[in-house]
Design an enzyme around this catalytic site. Structure first.
Site, PDB file in Angstrom:
ATOM      1  N   CYS A  63     -19.459 -13.601  38.284  1.00 59.26           N
ATOM      2  CA  CYS A  63     -20.832 -13.099  37.824  1.00 59.26           C
ATOM      3  C   CYS A  63     -20.616 -11.685  37.562  1.00 59.26           C
ATOM      4  CB  CYS A  63     -21.890 -13.457  38.627  1.00 59.26           C
ATOM      5  SG  CYS A  63     -23.678 -13.033  37.856  1.00 59.26           S
TER       6      CYS A  63
ATOM      7  N   HIS B   5     -21.822 -19.070  38.110  1.00 60.63           N
ATOM      8  CA  HIS B   5     -21.586 -19.210  39.747  1.00 60.63           C
ATOM      9  C   HIS B   5     -21.075 -20.365  40.034  1.00 60.63           C
ATOM     10  CE1 HIS B   5     -23.810 -15.364  41.048  1.00 60.63           C
ATOM     11  NE2 HIS B   5     -24.411 -15.420  40.169  1.00 60.63           N
TER      12      HIS B   5
ATOM     13  N   GLU C 122     -20.333 -21.148  42.871  1.00 62.41           N
ATOM     14  CA  GLU C 122     -20.762 -21.907  44.201  1.00 62.41           C
ATOM     15  C   GLU C 122     -22.222 -22.532  44.112  1.00 62.41           C
ATOM     16  OE1 GLU C 122     -22.002 -17.485  43.609  1.00 62.41           O
ATOM     17  OE2 GLU C 122     -20.236 -18.711  43.368  1.00 62.41           O
TER      18      GLU C 122
END
Length: 201
Positions: A79, A183, A185
């Site tokens: 990011c 992202h 995650e």
């Protein structure tokens, strides 16, 4: 050991948990020497470009990360961590980045009906195969949250794009350095596959 750079801006624990979920081990650190000793390094981040660069310089983490890249260690930006790799950013002024990827960071062009920040799931178009994207399958969807995007000087540094009223850089890669604007995650199975690829790269 994978080291996650802590400069006070980022969902560090979420990244650490994702690495652990795929069987890896990751340490969060604000110590430049730990970055220098790491086998792999992740530069995550959310927030403002200028604030992030200021904190990286204040702590010496900027040089530690640059040294890790130049030493040939696998390094990953996430990011804001992708944007920091570039030469300059136009976010709230003109600011110098780490200069590891030639190019600039600019605001997403506003158009009628286009929401900024770009927030949500978007499909990746892979431009060239790289280890980070191995095995993610066709038309993978990942989760974005950003108002600025990177424009690379060299098209060959762009490994994947997404379409948000036009192509935006989603993944960059140069030798041992890769980064994603989204992202992983927050991107469920696809994101975990990318972290697994990085952990064994």
């Amino acid at each position: 050991m994978i080291v996650i750079v802590d400069y006070g801006m980022g969902n560090l624990r979420s990244v650490q948990k994702a690495i652990e979920t795929v069987g890896g081990s990751a340490e969060i650190t604000a110590d430049p020497d730990r970055v220098r000793k790491a086998s792999r390094v992740i530069l995550p981040g959310v927030g403002a470009f200028a604030d992030a660069m200021s904190e990286l310089r204040r702590t010496g983490m900027d040089q530690a990360f640059i040294e890790a890249v130049r030493a040939g260690k696998p390094c990953l930006g996430v990011c804001l961590g992708l944007q920091l790799l570039f030469t300059t950013s136009a976010e709230d002024g003109d600011h110098q980045g780490l200069g590891l990827i030639p190019g600039r960071v600019v605001r997403i062009t506003s158009r009628p009906g286009l929401k900024i920040p770009h927030m949500g799931w978007n499909t990746l178009t892979v431009r060239r195969p790289i280890p980070l994207l191995e095995g993610i399958g066709p038309d993978p969807s990942v989760y974005f949250v950003h108002s600025y995007h990177a424009v690379a000087d060299r098209p060959e540094d762009v490994a994947a794009e997404t379409d948000y009223s036009g192509p935006l850089t989603a993944v960059v890669s140069r030798e041992n350095l890769s980064a994603c604007q989204f992202h992983p995650e927050k991107s469920q199975r696809i994101g975990l596959a990318m972290y697994a690829n990085f952990a064994r790269s």
